[in-house]
Design a protein around this motif. Structure first.
Motif, PDB file in Angstrom:
ATOM      1  N   GLU A   1      41.989 -60.938 -64.658  1.00  0.00           N
ATOM      2  CA  GLU A   1      40.776 -60.278 -64.152  1.00  0.00           C
ATOM      3  C   GLU A   1      41.054 -59.629 -62.801  1.00  0.00           C
ATOM      4  OE1 GLU A   1      36.222 -61.259 -62.621  1.00  0.00           O
ATOM      5  OE2 GLU A   1      37.200 -62.711 -63.941  1.00  0.00           O
ATOM      6  N   GLY A  23      36.463 -68.321 -70.513  1.00  0.00           N
ATOM      7  CA  GLY A  23      37.236 -69.293 -71.275  1.00  0.00           C
ATOM      8  C   GLY A  23      36.388 -69.969 -72.332  1.00  0.00           C
ATOM      9  N   SER A  51      36.486 -61.979 -67.171  1.00  0.00           N
ATOM     10  CA  SER A  51      37.297 -63.006 -67.825  1.00  0.00           C
ATOM     11  C   SER A  51      36.411 -64.210 -68.113  1.00  0.00           C
ATOM     12  CB  SER A  51      38.486 -63.421 -66.949  1.00  0.00           C
ATOM     13  OG  SER A  51      38.059 -64.182 -65.838  1.00  0.00           O
ATOM     14  N   THR A 110      43.064 -61.884 -75.783  1.00  0.00           N
ATOM     15  CA  THR A 110      43.192 -63.347 -75.748  1.00  0.00           C
ATOM     16  C   THR A 110      44.562 -63.647 -75.151  1.00  0.00           C
ATOM     17  OG1 THR A 110      43.829 -63.246 -78.090  1.00  0.00           O
ATOM     18  CG2 THR A 110      41.589 -63.948 -77.614  1.00  0.00           C
ATOM     19  N   LEU A 111      44.604 -64.625 -74.256  1.00  0.00           N
ATOM     20  CA  LEU A 111      45.829 -64.912 -73.507  1.00  0.00           C
ATOM     21  C   LEU A 111      46.508 -66.205 -73.949  1.00  0.00           C
ATOM     22  CD1 LEU A 111      44.340 -63.900 -70.074  1.00  0.00           C
ATOM     23  CD2 LEU A 111      46.086 -62.655 -71.306  1.00  0.00           C
ATOM     24  N   ASN A 154      39.729 -70.596 -68.387  1.00  0.00           N
ATOM     25  CA  ASN A 154      39.374 -69.567 -67.400  1.00  0.00           C
ATOM     26  C   ASN A 154      39.712 -70.033 -65.987  1.00  0.00           C
ATOM     27  OD1 ASN A 154      36.414 -67.803 -66.249  1.00  0.00           O
ATOM     28  ND2 ASN A 154      38.395 -66.957 -66.697  1.00  0.00           N
ATOM     29  N   ARG A 201      45.505 -67.922 -66.201  1.00  0.00           N
ATOM     30  CA  ARG A 201      45.922 -66.643 -66.789  1.00  0.00           C
ATOM     31  C   ARG A 201      44.803 -65.616 -66.786  1.00  0.00           C
ATOM     32  NH1 ARG A 201      48.289 -69.834 -71.877  1.00  0.00           N
ATOM     33  NH2 ARG A 201      46.522 -71.088 -71.223  1.00  0.00           N
ATOM     34  N   SER A 202      43.636 -65.994 -67.292  1.00  0.00           N
ATOM     35  CA  SER A 202      42.547 -65.017 -67.390  1.00  0.00           C
ATOM     36  C   SER A 202      42.021 -64.632 -66.018  1.00  0.00           C
ATOM     37  CB  SER A 202      41.421 -65.551 -68.286  1.00  0.00           C
ATOM     38  OG  SER A 202      41.042 -66.849 -67.884  1.00  0.00           O
ATOM     39  N   TYR A 244      37.772 -57.546 -71.482  1.00  0.00           N
ATOM     40  CA  TYR A 244      37.395 -58.960 -71.403  1.00  0.00           C
ATOM     41  C   TYR A 244      38.620 -59.818 -71.695  1.00  0.00           C
ATOM     42  CZ  TYR A 244      33.566 -62.468 -71.670  1.00  0.00           C
ATOM     43  OH  TYR A 244      32.682 -63.497 -71.437  1.00  0.00           O
ATOM     44  N   PHE A 245      39.067 -60.595 -70.691  1.00  0.00           N
ATOM     45  CA  PHE A 245      40.210 -61.488 -70.854  1.00  0.00           C
ATOM     46  C   PHE A 245      39.720 -62.890 -71.191  1.00  0.00           C
ATOM     47  CE2 PHE A 245      42.010 -58.250 -67.967  1.00  0.00           C
ATOM     48  CZ  PHE A 245      43.158 -57.926 -68.683  1.00  0.00           C
ATOM     49  N   LEU A 246      40.228 -63.463 -72.282  1.00  0.00           N
ATOM     50  CA  LEU A 246      39.788 -64.782 -72.725  1.00  0.00           C
ATOM     51  C   LEU A 246      40.954 -65.763 -72.770  1.00  0.00           C
ATOM     52  CD1 LEU A 246      37.471 -63.703 -75.669  1.00  0.00           C
ATOM     53  CD2 LEU A 246      36.872 -64.055 -73.275  1.00  0.00           C
ATOM     54  N   CYS A 247      40.665 -66.995 -72.325  1.00  0.00           N
ATOM     55  CA  CYS A 247      41.675 -68.037 -72.277  1.00  0.00           C
ATOM     56  C   CYS A 247      40.999 -69.379 -72.556  1.00  0.00           C
ATOM     57  CB  CYS A 247      42.309 -68.014 -70.886  1.00  0.00           C
ATOM     58  SG  CYS A 247      44.030 -68.476 -70.885  1.00  0.00           S
TER      59      CYS A 247
END
Length: 140
Positions: free
Chosen positions: A22, A39, A37, A81-82, A14, A17-18, A8-11
């Motif tokens: 993804e 945000g 992903s 987290t990005l 969203n 970057r995320s 799970y990519f968080l920014c």
């Protein structure tokens, strides 16, 4: 939620970057992981992020900009987290979930000529790509 590990990519929004993470995650990790992903807020997909991903043959135009889903967060295997905002404002990441912070510059805030802005997006994209490739290697 399937039986695959969840990445799970968080920014913040969203949008850049995320979303790139993804798209790269799905491409590089294939069927090994379930990649999502989100945000803190949903700002919509950044057209430049779509363009820079198309350059390397990955289409993210159908991905959605969404806010953090606690269900996905609670079932995630690995949360990345990005940006500092996501790190500071993300809902509590369960202690059982592996978490890493990749503090990346926000390409949406890049200034200069179009070529200079494009290069910031490419640098962030390529940085994310390398990190996901390392993750794939280390998770085997």
């Amino acid at each position: 939620m399937g039986n695959k590990p969840i990445l799970y990519f968080l920014c913040t929004g969203n949008s850049c970057r995320s979303q790139m993470a993804e798209g790269l995650g799905k491409e590089i990790l294939g069927d090994e992981w379930e990649v999502h992903s989100a945000g803190i807020e949903a700002h919509g997909l950044n057209p430049k992020a779509i363009e820079m991903m198309n350059e390397i043959g990955i289409d993210i135009s159908n991905q959605e900009s969404s806010i953090i889903d606690r269900d996905v967060l609670n079932h995630a295997t690995f949360v990345v987290t990005l940006c500092g905002d996501a790190l500071d404002n993300c809902p509590a990441i369960p202690p059982s979930v592996k978490h890493e912070h990749w503090g990346l510059v926000d390409p949406a805030k890049a200034e200069g000529t179009e070529e200079e802005v494009d290069q910031v997006f490419r640098d962030v994209r390529d940085d994310i790509k390398e990190r996901i490739e390392e993750l794939k290697t280390s998770s085997k």
